[in-house]
Design a protein around this motif. Structure first.
Motif, PDB file in Angstrom:
ATOM      1  N   LEU A  13       6.765  16.701   1.494  1.00  0.00           N
ATOM      2  CA  LEU A  13       5.807  16.291   2.524  1.00  0.00           C
ATOM      3  C   LEU A  13       4.833  15.273   1.951  1.00  0.00           C
ATOM      4  O   LEU A  13       4.471  14.296   2.613  1.00  0.00           O
ATOM      5  N   GLY A  14       4.412  15.521   0.713  1.00  0.00           N
ATOM      6  CA  GLY A  14       3.496  14.586   0.062  1.00  0.00           C
ATOM      7  C   GLY A  14       4.101  13.217  -0.109  1.00  0.00           C
ATOM      8  O   GLY A  14       3.442  12.197   0.116  1.00  0.00           O
ATOM      9  N   TRP A  15       5.381  13.172  -0.504  1.00  0.00           N
ATOM     10  CA  TRP A  15       6.047  11.879  -0.648  1.00  0.00           C
ATOM     11  C   TRP A  15       6.075  11.120   0.688  1.00  0.00           C
ATOM     12  O   TRP A  15       5.767   9.934   0.746  1.00  0.00           O
ATOM     13  N   ALA A  53       0.829  -1.210   0.000  1.00  0.00           N
ATOM     14  CA  ALA A  53       0.000   0.000   0.000  1.00  0.00           C
ATOM     15  C   ALA A  53       0.858   1.252   0.000  1.00  0.00           C
ATOM     16  O   ALA A  53       0.561   2.234  -0.697  1.00  0.00           O
ATOM     17  N   ILE A  54       1.934   1.244   0.783  1.00  0.00           N
ATOM     18  CA  ILE A  54       2.863   2.383   0.812  1.00  0.00           C
ATOM     19  C   ILE A  54       3.521   2.555  -0.551  1.00  0.00           C
ATOM     20  O   ILE A  54       3.609   3.672  -1.073  1.00  0.00           O
ATOM     21  N   PHE A  55       3.963   1.449  -1.127  1.00  0.00           N
ATOM     22  CA  PHE A  55       4.601   1.537  -2.437  1.00  0.00           C
ATOM     23  C   PHE A  55       3.618   2.062  -3.483  1.00  0.00           C
ATOM     24  O   PHE A  55       3.977   2.899  -4.328  1.00  0.00           O
ATOM     25  N   THR A  56       2.377   1.585  -3.438  1.00  0.00           N
ATOM     26  CA  THR A  56       1.357   2.057  -4.384  1.00  0.00           C
ATOM     27  C   THR A  56       1.116   3.548  -4.223  1.00  0.00           C
ATOM     28  O   THR A  56       1.053   4.298  -5.208  1.00  0.00           O
ATOM     29  N   SER A  57       0.981   4.008  -2.981  1.00  0.00           N
ATOM     30  CA  SER A  57       0.754   5.432  -2.718  1.00  0.00           C
ATOM     31  C   SER A  57       1.927   6.273  -3.206  1.00  0.00           C
ATOM     32  O   SER A  57       1.741   7.325  -3.832  1.00  0.00           O
ATOM     33  N   LEU A  58       3.146   5.823  -2.914  1.00  0.00           N
ATOM     34  CA  LEU A  58       4.341   6.540  -3.354  1.00  0.00           C
ATOM     35  C   LEU A  58       4.419   6.606  -4.879  1.00  0.00           C
ATOM     36  O   LEU A  58       4.729   7.656  -5.456  1.00  0.00           O
ATOM     37  N   ALA A  59       4.142   5.481  -5.526  1.00  0.00           N
ATOM     38  CA  ALA A  59       4.234   5.437  -6.987  1.00  0.00           C
ATOM     39  C   ALA A  59       3.211   6.356  -7.635  1.00  0.00           C
ATOM     40  O   ALA A  59       3.528   7.108  -8.571  1.00  0.00           O
ATOM     41  N   GLN A  60       1.977   6.336  -7.137  1.00  0.00           N
ATOM     42  CA  GLN A  60       0.940   7.167  -7.739  1.00  0.00           C
ATOM     43  C   GLN A  60       1.157   8.644  -7.431  1.00  0.00           C
ATOM     44  O   GLN A  60       0.930   9.506  -8.286  1.00  0.00           O
ATOM     45  N   TYR A  61       1.604   8.956  -6.225  1.00  0.00           N
ATOM     46  CA  TYR A  61       1.919  10.345  -5.908  1.00  0.00           C
ATOM     47  C   TYR A  61       3.086  10.845  -6.747  1.00  0.00           C
ATOM     48  O   TYR A  61       3.128  12.008  -7.157  1.00  0.00           O
TER      49      TYR A  61
END
Length: 500
Positions: A315-317, A57-65
């Motif tokens: 901050l977003g990352w 989930a963290i990787f997905t969030s990071l990749a999409q952001y």
């Protein structure tokens, strides 16, 4: 061992594993914790379950952001005005709509998570389709913000140059809005079943393609913001299509039984729940969006906006790490409440908060150590770099706080507290944080540092209130409410084997 001290059955074994999902209903609620040994054992068990979800989930969030972050990084090398235009459009127009879409889609975290925990798999696909209907309808209305972005930005005080450039870019970004409307319900549908790894693989592949083509179109072919729009829209739709292909190919079993007219039943009730989720989350997303907006009123607006956008980018990352943990704990809490496991839900929250705090502390230390090196990655302007260095200590503190706060919000979504938290956000953010930030920024003449300091105080207050709410929660009662919620939205009685 005594009954209260018995080791629980492992999460995934040949006897209790179904597909690749984490079925919390297959094990009983955790026994009461009476000592350090009990705590350590249960902490390790829960950490494994949490990271099974949180890692991808963290990787997905990071990749999409990173799709937007990569575009912003390259825009900084195209020109100062291009960076400011992208930052304002991405923060104000797209940020507003992103918050609305993500918030309304978050209703599924409560419904799908609790239905999955209760074994009502056939309702997940229906919930997702209802959410599609509502979010696509909402996207049609939000298109007006994109079409009239230029006069809107001028009306709220942005400079003419920034407003005109951002207004043109906003019209090009309308396809991204409809990708949001499709993507967020899909993600909540897959998250509830713990099918997060496939989302991570799809996001990773798209990010690689996005980086290559963004560099090619924006810098090599010198398309500038036109190239940014083409690649960013295409990337978001590739994510949507990849996830749909996975769902339609059959791995979700009973959770996806095809399109159904049930998606159009009880829409108004579903709209109310979606709006409550949207208001709660939007108030958080828009809060930091307002930082960019207020910076546009300061002297030397382009430099202020650029410097703050670099900090918000970072901050977003880091926030994506917390959002991954947010998704994981939301799934864990909603699944466990749906399965009538109140003690496990409460303990899952504790593990998530401790883990997120430690991650935030580590990221902040890294940022402080390299504070004089990283600004040059985002801008070639020396003034922008100097302001970013000055803001770094505040950014580090913000990262620590914002690594804990989303986890608490994830619990609120998993437990269905969206309406209450929306009121908390209004009071802490907009009645306290924003006025304090404006006073420090303009009256005390602290500029960007003052605005951010005041608004960060509002975040601290909100985190304290959520902590108190969680501390006072009767988790047994929340489990009972979860059962009632499943029945209300079309599920059947929870199987007797779940009520163990």
């Amino acid at each position: 061992m005594e009954d209260g001290q018995q080791q629980r059955q492992p999460l995934l074994t040949p006897t209790n594993r179904r597909d690749d999902a984490v079925f919390s209903t297959e094990v009983a609620d955790i026994p009461p914790i009476t000592g350090v040994r009990d705590f350590s054992r249960e902490f390790l068990i829960e950490t494994k379950k949490l990271w099974y979800l949180a890692g991808p989930a963290i990787f997905t969030s990071l990749a999409q952001y990173s799709l937007g972050a990569v575009t912003q990084l390259l825009a900084g090398h195209v020109g100062t005005l291009d960076l400011a235009a992208f930052s304002v459009e991405n923060s104000v127009i797209a940020g507003f709509c992103f918050g609305a879409m993500l918030g309304m889609g978050s209703a599924l975290e409560t419904l799908c998570g609790q239905a999955f925990g209760a074994g009502q798999l056939d309702m997940l696909g229906v919930y997702m389709q209802r959410s599609w209907v509502i979010l696509i309808s909402t996207a049609l209305l939000l298109c007006l913000l994109y079409v009239f972005a230029q006069p809107i930005l001028k009306a709220i005080g942005q400079t003419t140059a920034i407003s005109e450039a951002a207004g043109v870019f906003a019209i090009w970004m309308i396809p991204q809005l409809f990708a949001y409307a499709m993507n967020f319900p899909i993600q909540k549908f897959l998250q509830a079943q713990s099918k997060i790894m496939v989302m991570a693989w799809i996001s990773a592949a798209v990010l690689v393609l996005h980086t290559i083509f963004s560099w090619l179109l924006m810098l090599k072919l010198e398309w500038g913001l036109v190239g940014a729009a083409v690649v960013l829209n295409s990337s978001w739709w590739l994510i949507v299509l990849g996830q749909l292909i996975y769902i339609f190919s059959g791995p979700c079993g009973r959770a996806w039984a095809g399109f159904s007219f049930k998606a159009f039943q009880n829409l108004w009730g579903f709209v109310r729940l979606s709006l409550a989720s949207a208001v709660m989350l939007c108030l958080e997303v828009w809060y930091f969006m307002a930082l960019i907006l207020f910076a546009g009123y300061l002297k030397n607006a382009e430099v202020s906006v650029d410097a703050l956008s670099v900090c918000m980018n970072l901050l977003g990352w880091t926030l994506m790490v917390a959002m991954g943990m947010n998704a994981a704990v939301s799934v864990r809490v909603s699944n466990e409440l749906g399965a009538l496991h109140p003690r496990t839900a409460k303990f899952s929250l504790l593990v998530a908060v401790i883990t997120s705090f430690m991650i935030g502390l580590l990221l902040s230390l890294i940022l402080i150590i390299f504070r004089k090196q990283y600004p040059s990655l985002f801008s070639t302007d020396s003034q922008v770099q100097d302001i970013v260095v000055e803001l770094t200590p505040l950014l580090a503190l913000c990262i620590i706080i914002n690594n804990v706060q989303p986890v608490l919000s994830g619990v609120a979504v998993g437990a269905g507290w969206q309406t209450v938290v929306a009121y908390v956000n209004i009071a802490c953010y907009y009645l306290f944080g924003v006025p304090l930030g404006l006073i420090l920024g303009y009256k005390v003449d602290l500029g960007v540092l003052g605005i951010w300091s005041g608004m960060l105080t509002g975040t601290v207050l909100q985190t304290c209130v959520l902590t108190f709410m969680v501390y006072r929660t009767n988790w047994t009662r929340e489990a009972s409410l979860a059962e009632d919620r499943i029945k209300k939205w079309g599920g059947q009685n929870i199987d007797s084997d779940v009520k163990q």
